[in-house]
Design an enzyme around this catalytic site. Structure first.
Site, mmCIF file in Angstrom:
data_model
loop_
_atom_site.group_PDB
_atom_site.id
_atom_site.type_symbol
_atom_site.label_atom_id
_atom_site.label_comp_id
_atom_site.label_asym_id
_atom_site.label_seq_id
_atom_site.Cartn_x
_atom_site.Cartn_y
_atom_site.Cartn_z
ATOM 1 N N ASP A 4 0.836 -1.199 0.000
ATOM 2 C CA ASP A 4 0.000 0.000 0.000
ATOM 3 C C ASP A 4 0.873 1.252 0.000
ATOM 4 O O ASP A 4 2.034 1.206 0.413
ATOM 5 C CB ASP A 4 -0.887 0.034 1.259
ATOM 6 C CG ASP A 4 -1.854 -1.136 1.294
ATOM 7 O OD1 ASP A 4 -2.154 -1.687 0.230
ATOM 8 O OD2 ASP A 4 -2.303 -1.474 2.412
HETATM 9 N N1 URA Z 1 -1.336 -5.946 3.929
HETATM 10 C C1 URA Z 1 -1.816 -4.679 3.917
HETATM 11 O O1 URA Z 1 -2.841 -4.402 4.513
HETATM 12 N N2 URA Z 1 -1.111 -3.755 3.241
HETATM 13 C C2 URA Z 1 0.044 -3.998 2.609
HETATM 14 O O2 URA Z 1 0.646 -3.085 2.032
HETATM 15 C C3 URA Z 1 0.527 -5.321 2.630
HETATM 16 C C4 URA Z 1 -0.186 -6.286 3.304
#
Ligand code: URA
Length: 257
Positions: free
Chosen positions: A104
């Site tokens: 993310d």
């Molecule tokens: N899980 C999440 O919620 N975000 C990420 O970036 C990776 C795994």
């Protein structure tokens, strides 16, 4: 490997196929010491020496970079408006690089960048169950049996519950530092801790899937909120502790299982 001259040059970062055709026509390219104006010439990358304006072209069929993705950058190959993780890899030669998996925008940590589709498939394919390990800070009151719940799989609103995840608790930041070293916390991590509106809990979580916002949704399912997330390992690859967010290092294929 045998490859057309124009493809070799385009893959090596000398522009689009039509840019490199123009480059070859202009007489700037030599093969084994002689100017070559034939873009379609077959090059044997093990034997032939290609030069552009007298400088040897260092051709790589595959490239592998370990990036410490910083927060605020999107995991994409290119974007019209925003800076992407690929924009951070300044020394890249290949134009066909892509990030293996997705973190993310606000997640930091290990991201492999390559053009090796087969390896990417091996690391991401759900059937392969490759471990991805993260450090996570949360706010909220986690249930006492949270590790058990995560081990059994959590209903995060998808068709199926998540695959088993392993959760380990850290009592405080010092115990995290004792395990991973002083440099484990980036400036952004410290900022997130400072801005937390209530007490935080610290975990190490191992998942084997790559569902959208998976870890955030797992904690949401137990009424907690992820305030910081950082991936430090994927398969046998561990984030180089000498890297800072935004830095990267070129790695060898043999380094990755
Ligand atoms: N899980 C999440 O919620 N975000 C990420 O970036 C990776 C795994």
């Amino acid at each position: 490997m045998n490859i057309r001259l124009d493809k070799l040059l385009a893959d090596s970062g000398f522009g689009t196929r039509s840019d490199v055709k123009q480059l070859v026509r202009s007489g700037s390219v030599s093969v084994n010491g002689a100017i070559c104006k034939d873009s379609g010439l077959k090059i044997d990358t093990d034997k032939d020496n290609v030069e552009v304006r007298g400088k040897q072209v260092d051709f790589s069929e595959f490239e592998y970079y370990m990036l410490y993705k910083p927060a605020g950058i999107i995991t994409a190959s290119r974007d019209k408006k925003e800076k992407t993780v690929l924009d951070l890899i300044e020394s890249k030669k290949r134009r066909d690089l892509f990030p293996v998996g997705r973190l993310d925008r606000d997640t930091e940590g290990l991201l492999l960048i390559t053009n090796d589709g087969e390896l990417s498939h091996k690391l991401l394919s759900p059937g392969k169950h490759v471990d991805k390990k993260y450090i996570v800070f949360i706010t909220g009151n986690p249930p006492e049996d949270i590790a058990e719940q995560f081990k059994n799989g959590v209903d995060i609103g998808d068709e199926k519950p998540t695959k088993p995840a392993i959760l380990k608790t850290y009592n405080n930041i010092d115990s995290l530092k004792n395990t991973y070293g002083e440099t484990i916390l980036s400036d952004y991590a410290l900022e997130c801790i400072q801005n937390a509106e209530s007490d935080i809990s610290i975990y190490d979580i191992t998942i084997t899937e790559g569902r959208y916002h998976e870890i955030k949704r797992m904690f949401e399912a137990v009424d907690c909120k992820v305030i910081y997330l950082m991936r430090y390992s994927m398969g046998n690859l561990t984030l180089d502790p000498t890297l800072n967010p935004g830095n990267y290092t070129k790695i060898h294929r043999d380094f990755i299982n």
